[in-house]
Scaffold this active site. Structure first.
Site, PDB file in Angstrom:
ATOM      1  N   ASP A  78       0.648  -1.188  -0.082  1.00  0.00           N
ATOM      2  CA  ASP A  78      -0.123   0.226  -0.056  1.00  0.00           C
ATOM      3  C   ASP A  78       0.853   0.930   0.205  1.00  0.00           C
ATOM      4  O   ASP A  78       2.334   1.628   0.620  1.00  0.00           O
ATOM      5  CB  ASP A  78      -0.844   0.593   1.403  1.00  0.00           C
ATOM      6  CG  ASP A  78      -0.477  -0.216   2.217  1.00  0.00           C
ATOM      7  OD1 ASP A  78       0.598   0.746   2.461  1.00  0.00           O
ATOM      8  OD2 ASP A  78      -0.913  -1.374   3.458  1.00  0.00           O
ATOM      9  N   ASP A  80       1.183   4.877   1.408  1.00  0.00           N
ATOM     10  CA  ASP A  80       0.813   6.416   1.739  1.00  0.00           C
ATOM     11  C   ASP A  80       1.501   7.890   2.121  1.00  0.00           C
ATOM     12  O   ASP A  80       2.615   7.621   0.608  1.00  0.00           O
ATOM     13  CB  ASP A  80       1.623   5.999   3.523  1.00  0.00           C
ATOM     14  CG  ASP A  80       1.343   4.862   4.134  1.00  0.00           C
ATOM     15  OD1 ASP A  80      -0.157   4.402   4.344  1.00  0.00           O
ATOM     16  OD2 ASP A  80       1.595   4.144   4.928  1.00  0.00           O
ATOM     17  N   ASP A 159       9.137   6.011  12.599  1.00  0.00           N
ATOM     18  CA  ASP A 159      10.225   5.031  13.068  1.00  0.00           C
ATOM     19  C   ASP A 159      11.811   4.868  13.483  1.00  0.00           C
ATOM     20  O   ASP A 159      12.633   4.750  13.868  1.00  0.00           O
ATOM     21  CB  ASP A 159       9.688   3.369  14.258  1.00  0.00           C
ATOM     22  CG  ASP A 159       9.434   2.639  12.755  1.00  0.00           C
ATOM     23  OD1 ASP A 159       9.117   3.814  11.268  1.00  0.00           O
ATOM     24  OD2 ASP A 159       8.011   2.039  13.048  1.00  0.00           O
TER      25      ASP A 159
HETATM   26  P1  ATP Z   1       3.785  -1.902   6.052  1.00  0.00           P
HETATM   27  O1  ATP Z   1       2.866  -1.308   5.585  1.00  0.00           O
HETATM   28  O2  ATP Z   1       5.107  -2.561   5.263  1.00  0.00           O
HETATM   29  O3  ATP Z   1       3.724  -2.743   7.427  1.00  0.00           O
HETATM   30  P2  ATP Z   1       5.559   0.325   7.198  1.00  0.00           P
HETATM   31  O4  ATP Z   1       6.397   0.887   7.448  1.00  0.00           O
HETATM   32  O5  ATP Z   1       4.655   0.784   5.544  1.00  0.00           O
HETATM   33  O6  ATP Z   1       4.822  -1.218   6.693  1.00  0.00           O
HETATM   34  P3  ATP Z   1       2.716   1.448   8.790  1.00  0.00           P
HETATM   35  O7  ATP Z   1       2.374   0.914   9.648  1.00  0.00           O
HETATM   36  O8  ATP Z   1       1.613   1.082   6.828  1.00  0.00           O
HETATM   37  O9  ATP Z   1       3.764   0.636   8.354  1.00  0.00           O
HETATM   38  O10 ATP Z   1       3.794   2.787   8.386  1.00  0.00           O
HETATM   39  C1  ATP Z   1       3.191   3.828   7.661  1.00  0.00           C
HETATM   40  C2  ATP Z   1       4.712   4.530   7.922  1.00  0.00           C
HETATM   41  O11 ATP Z   1       4.115   5.308   9.176  1.00  0.00           O
HETATM   42  C3  ATP Z   1       5.703   4.222   8.960  1.00  0.00           C
HETATM   43  O12 ATP Z   1       7.314   3.452   7.669  1.00  0.00           O
HETATM   44  C4  ATP Z   1       6.686   4.817   9.404  1.00  0.00           C
HETATM   45  O13 ATP Z   1       7.246   5.770   8.785  1.00  0.00           O
HETATM   46  C5  ATP Z   1       5.499   5.485  10.149  1.00  0.00           C
HETATM   47  N1  ATP Z   1       5.046   4.769  11.475  1.00  0.00           N
HETATM   48  C6  ATP Z   1       4.423   3.904  11.653  1.00  0.00           C
HETATM   49  N2  ATP Z   1       3.271   3.169  12.500  1.00  0.00           N
HETATM   50  C7  ATP Z   1       5.182   4.152  13.384  1.00  0.00           C
HETATM   51  C8  ATP Z   1       4.839   4.189  14.752  1.00  0.00           C
HETATM   52  N3  ATP Z   1       4.525   2.886  15.726  1.00  0.00           N
HETATM   53  N4  ATP Z   1       6.019   5.144  15.354  1.00  0.00           N
HETATM   54  C9  ATP Z   1       6.768   5.559  14.234  1.00  0.00           C
HETATM   55  N5  ATP Z   1       6.964   5.795  13.300  1.00  0.00           N
HETATM   56  C10 ATP Z   1       5.603   5.000  12.715  1.00  0.00           C
HETATM   57 MG    MG Z   2       2.218   0.314   4.892  1.00  0.00          MG
END
Ligand code: ATP
Ligand code: MG
Length: 466
Positions: A78, A80, A159
């Site tokens: 996905d 963002d 993060d």
């Molecule tokens: P995936 O979607 O593959 O699980 P992702 O890194 O995109 O991984 P998401 O939960 O979709 O994870 O979050 C999007 C972004 O938001 C992350 O890449 C990170 O930059 C930020 N993020 C999400 N959760 C947190 C958190 N708990 N603390 C800090 N930053 C976060």
């Molecule tokens: Mg994501």
């Protein structure tokens, strides 16, 4: 200059409020030839969103996990988008845009094309919070943070360094605030800022660390790993629903077995799933359970990596099965008969699990159905197989039974029998029923077999939902 400033205030531009707080320096600008992101892997809709925002005068980037995956050459699941436009400003630019969330408002922009609709999640740059005031719990966990900020603040709140890169599809440039690209080349997962403080703010980050390490095959940087074992008990404070979501993501990452090993190595598995305590802490005596769960997770990983769907109910049914089996056998040993023993064991297993992380109700009922189907596979007489095959969750129960056969917990011949039974015509089914009868020497079984009935046509009254 002054009119520009006033215009910004009137537009409630978040950049104005936070320019003083902007102190972490300029990002590294990484050109196409260095990041090598393949534009074909981009979502057209995500690009549409960034273009629309940019044309309206805002900054907009693809951000987070999508940039990480693109840089790894993986197609992101996905996309963002991060922008300096406020949620209201974003919403005004798109026809299908919905404001979501209270704690931190974001906008879901939905696109309907062929196949599934795609949702692009658009969030406004967030401010950096100091760790004081009423938005932080005593443990350091952030409770409220609905404040917009500048892009560098937004980057500092993310993060891991590899999750804090911003990609602009128009210029094909990556903005890298925390050395994410260098860490990527070193295959290192590094927390931004002081890791212990960041885990205290949000203990879920510990689980995210393990999940991303398993998914990317990267090594956790020593300073990022060090505080985890000591802070693992902070996960107890995290609301159960959030914990459940994160564990589900971990199990559905396509790298679940590696992730579970990672949890154990980091000392994080206690209290999440009691089963993990059993199988990861003990040795030979839990070998059977270990084999079963390992096979179940390997199957799940394989399905996910080849783009197939996986049901969460099925997954949790497998993870808790060894526990259930133990309780079931113990009940029988106490003198209970088979089915009440199973029902009682299901209640016990679910109750024990709920003391750690509660599994959501809708998955719980799937689990119960899959479990209670298991003894029914052994009844290959009379009308039982025909009834079983018609139950709505038959396929899941059958797959589950095959797993049990594959680890030798159930007789593989039973699995083969059912595989033939499903595939064959009624005459073949008659033969199979006869063979099962002979096998079990069960010819005196009083239950009469009835032919599978053609499904009745529903009468109008039956079509009315109650
Ligand atoms: P995936 O979607 O593959 O699980 P992702 O890194 O995109 O991984 P998401 O939960 O979709 O994870 O979050 C999007 C972004 O938001 C992350 O890449 C990170 O930059 C930020 N993020 C999400 N959760 C947190 C958190 N708990 N603390 C800090 N930053 C976060
Ligand atoms: Mg994501």
């Amino acid at each position: 200059m002054i009119t520009k400033f006033i215009k910004r205030i009137l537009r409630r531009d978040p950049m104005v409020k936070h320019t003083q707080a902007n102190n972490s320096g300029a990002p590294k600008r990484i050109p196409k030839k260095a990041h090598r992101i393949d534009p074909h892997l981009l979502s057209k809709n995500a690009v549409k969103v960034t273009h629309t925002l940019q044309q309206a005068g805002y900054e907009a980037f693809i951000v987070g996990g999508a940039v990480r995956d693109l840089a790894l050459g993986i197609e992101p699941k996905d996309f963002d988008v991060a922008t300096n436009a406020t949620p209201d400003q974003v919403q005004r630019l798109f026809r299908k845009a919905r404001l979501i969330g209270r704690r931190f408002q974001i906008v879901h922009v939905t696109f309907f094309g062929k196949g599934h609709p795609e949702i692009i999640e658009v969030s406004t740059f967030r401010a950096l919070l100091d760790n004081a005031g009423d938005h932080v719990a005593e443990s350091g966990r952030i409770l409220r943070d609905n404040v917009w900020g500048s892009q560098d603040e937004d980057a500092a709140r993310r993060d891991f360094t590899i999750n804090a890169m911003y990609y602009d599809p128009s210029s094909e440039t990556v903005l890298d605030y925390h050395g994410g690209m260098a860490d990527m080349q070193k295959k290192t997962l590094r927390m931004i800022g002081d890791p212990a403080k960041r885990y205290r703010e949000d203990p879920i980050r510990m689980l995210r660390a393990i999940r991303f390490a398993a998914k990317t095959g990267f090594t956790l940087d020593a300073l990022t790993r060090a505080p985890i074992a000591k802070l693992s008990n902070l996960l107890q404070d995290v609301p159960s629903a959030r914990l459940f979501d994160e564990i589900l993501k971990l199990l559905m990452s396509g790298y679940s077995w590696a992730a579970i090993q990672g949890l154990r190595d980091a000392g994080l598995h206690h209290g999440l799933l009691p089963l993990l305590d059993h199988i990861l802490d003990s040795g030979e005596d839990s070998k059977g359970a270990n084999d079963f769960v390992k096979l179940a997770l390997a199957n799940t990983d394989q399905r996910i990596q080849s783009g197939k769907s996986v049901s969460a109910g099925f997954l949790f049914a497998t993870l808790l099965w060894p526990d259930l089996l133990k309780n079931w056998k113990a009940n029988i040993a106490k003198g209970m008969s088979n089915l009440p023993a199973l029902n009682d064991a299901m209640d016990d297993t679910i109750a024990t699990q709920s003391s750690g992380m509660t599994i959501q109700r809708r998955f719980e009922s799937d689990m119960r159905e899959i479990w209670s189907m298991q003894p029914r596979f052994e009844k290959r007489v009379g009308r039982y197989p025909y009834r079983l095959i018609e139950s709505p969750r038959f396929r899941a129960g059958y797959d589950f039974m095959l797993l049990r056969c594959a680890t030798g917990e159930q007789n593989p011949a039973l699995g083969e029998w059912w595989t033939l039974f499903i595939a064959t015509d009624p005459a073949g089914q008659d033969e199979l029923m006869a063979s099962a009868k002979n096998e079990s020497g069960n010819s005196a079984n009083p239950v009469k077999r009835r032919r599978r009935r053609k499904p009745k046509e529903a009468t109008p009254a039956e079509n009315v939902p109650d």
